[in-house]
Scaffold this motif. Structure first.
Motif, short mmCIF file in Angstrom:
data_model
loop_
_atom_site.label_atom_id
_atom_site.label_comp_id
_atom_site.label_asym_id
_atom_site.label_seq_id
_atom_site.Cartn_x
_atom_site.Cartn_y
_atom_site.Cartn_z
N LYS A 130 0.88 -1.15 0.00
CA LYS A 130 0.00 0.00 0.00
C LYS A 130 0.93 1.21 0.00
O LYS A 130 1.70 1.41 0.94
CB LYS A 130 -0.92 0.01 1.21
N ILE A 131 0.88 1.97 -1.09
CA ILE A 131 1.71 3.17 -1.24
C ILE A 131 0.82 4.37 -0.93
O ILE A 131 -0.22 4.55 -1.57
CB ILE A 131 2.28 3.28 -2.68
N ASN A 132 1.22 5.17 0.04
CA ASN A 132 0.37 6.27 0.50
C ASN A 132 0.18 7.37 -0.54
O ASN A 132 -0.84 8.04 -0.53
CB ASN A 132 0.94 6.87 1.79
N ASP A 133 1.15 7.59 -1.41
CA ASP A 133 1.07 8.66 -2.40
C ASP A 133 1.52 8.12 -3.75
O ASP A 133 2.69 7.81 -3.95
CB ASP A 133 1.95 9.83 -1.97
N SER A 134 0.58 8.00 -4.68
CA SER A 134 0.90 7.42 -6.00
C SER A 134 1.92 8.24 -6.77
O SER A 134 2.52 7.73 -7.72
CB SER A 134 -0.38 7.24 -6.82
N ALA A 135 2.16 9.48 -6.39
CA ALA A 135 3.19 10.29 -7.04
C ALA A 135 4.57 9.63 -6.89
O ALA A 135 5.45 9.85 -7.72
CB ALA A 135 3.20 11.70 -6.47
N ASN A 136 4.74 8.80 -5.88
CA ASN A 136 6.01 8.10 -5.66
C ASN A 136 6.24 6.94 -6.63
O ASN A 136 7.35 6.42 -6.71
CB ASN A 136 6.08 7.58 -4.22
N LEU A 137 5.22 6.53 -7.35
CA LEU A 137 5.37 5.39 -8.25
C LEU A 137 6.40 5.65 -9.35
O LEU A 137 7.13 4.73 -9.74
CB LEU A 137 4.02 5.03 -8.88
N VAL A 138 6.48 6.87 -9.83
CA VAL A 138 7.45 7.21 -10.87
C VAL A 138 8.85 6.88 -10.37
O VAL A 138 9.61 6.17 -11.04
CB VAL A 138 7.33 8.68 -11.31
N SER A 139 9.19 7.35 -9.20
CA SER A 139 10.53 7.10 -8.63
C SER A 139 10.76 5.61 -8.35
O SER A 139 11.84 5.09 -8.59
CB SER A 139 10.71 7.87 -7.32
N ILE A 140 9.72 4.96 -7.85
CA ILE A 140 9.86 3.53 -7.54
C ILE A 140 10.20 2.74 -8.80
O ILE A 140 11.15 1.96 -8.82
CB ILE A 140 8.57 2.99 -6.89
N PHE A 141 9.44 2.95 -9.88
CA PHE A 141 9.67 2.15 -11.09
C PHE A 141 10.89 2.59 -11.87
O PHE A 141 11.51 1.79 -12.56
CB PHE A 141 8.41 2.12 -11.96
N GLU A 142 11.28 3.85 -11.76
CA GLU A 142 12.51 4.30 -12.41
C GLU A 142 13.74 3.69 -11.75
O GLU A 142 14.78 3.57 -12.38
CB GLU A 142 12.62 5.83 -12.36
N ASN A 143 13.62 3.30 -10.49
CA ASN A 143 14.76 2.78 -9.74
C ASN A 143 14.67 1.28 -9.47
O ASN A 143 15.41 0.77 -8.63
CB ASN A 143 14.88 3.54 -8.42
N SER A 144 13.77 0.59 -10.16
CA SER A 144 13.61 -0.85 -10.01
C SER A 144 13.74 -1.53 -11.37
O SER A 144 13.58 -0.88 -12.40
CB SER A 144 12.21 -1.18 -9.46
N TYR A 145 14.02 -2.82 -11.37
CA TYR A 145 14.01 -3.53 -12.64
C TYR A 145 12.56 -3.62 -13.14
O TYR A 145 11.61 -3.52 -12.37
CB TYR A 145 14.67 -4.90 -12.55
N ARG A 146 12.40 -3.79 -14.44
CA ARG A 146 11.07 -3.85 -15.03
C ARG A 146 10.41 -5.18 -14.69
O ARG A 146 11.05 -6.22 -14.70
CB ARG A 146 11.15 -3.65 -16.53
N MET A 147 9.12 -5.10 -14.40
CA MET A 147 8.37 -6.28 -13.99
C MET A 147 6.90 -6.07 -14.36
O MET A 147 6.46 -4.94 -14.57
CB MET A 147 8.49 -6.49 -12.48
#
Length: 161
Positions: free
Chosen positions: A107-124
């Motif tokens: 559960k991510i409190n702020d969806s604005a953080n998704l950009v940073s999360i996926f930019e810094n993770s391998y693709r899945m």
């Protein structure tokens, strides 16, 4: 630029047998993003709701994105997360994966953080919904973003013009 970095991250994950939630957890911790980890026991109920609301099957089949309702919208969108801020705003979201890949959810409190999360993770392959299950977004390994439910601005956010 993304492709080489994605490949390197994916190879490291395969070498160390890393599950998706471990990759996301590492990234979220590094970026100091507020989250709640939802374990397998609690995620079972969420999967049931998702299946009832957005799937054309009464039980889980792999991959979930291939068994979504016929009225879903699919858009070719490599690195779709680049526009999640416009699409989702700043809402609470639940991030999860295919059961075969990883049973944990976030559960991510702020969806604005998704950009940073996926930019810094391998693709899945991943899925997003909100706590009231008004929509389901699926990003698959063919670079398609698939939407079900209430996602009225999807086409305008991802239009090429």
């Amino acid at each position: 630029m993304y492709q080489l970095a994605d490949l390197i991250k994916k190879i490291k994950a395969m070498l160390f047998n890393k599950m998706h939630h471990e990759e996301i957890l590492e990234t979220i911790t590094e970026l100091k993003i507020n989250y709640t980890l939802i374990d397998k026991g609690s995620s079972d109920g969420i999967y049931k709701i998702i299946l009832n609301k957005f799937s054309n099957r009464d039980q889980y089949y792999f991959p979930l994105w291939d068994h979504l309702m016929e009225n879903s919208i699919s858009i070719k969108a490599e690195y779709a997360w680049d526009r999640f801020n416009k699409l989702l705003g700043n809402r609470e979201v639940i991030l999860f994966f295919d059961l075969e890949d990883d049973p944990y959810m976030f559960k991510i409190n702020d969806s604005a953080n998704l950009v940073s999360i996926f930019e810094n993770s391998y693709r899945m392959v991943f899925y997003l919904t909100n706590p009231t299950y008004d929509f389901l977004l699926a990003y698959n390994d063919h670079d398609y973003l698939i939407a079900c439910g209430e996602m009225p601005n999807l086409k305008s956010v991802y239009s090429t013009s």
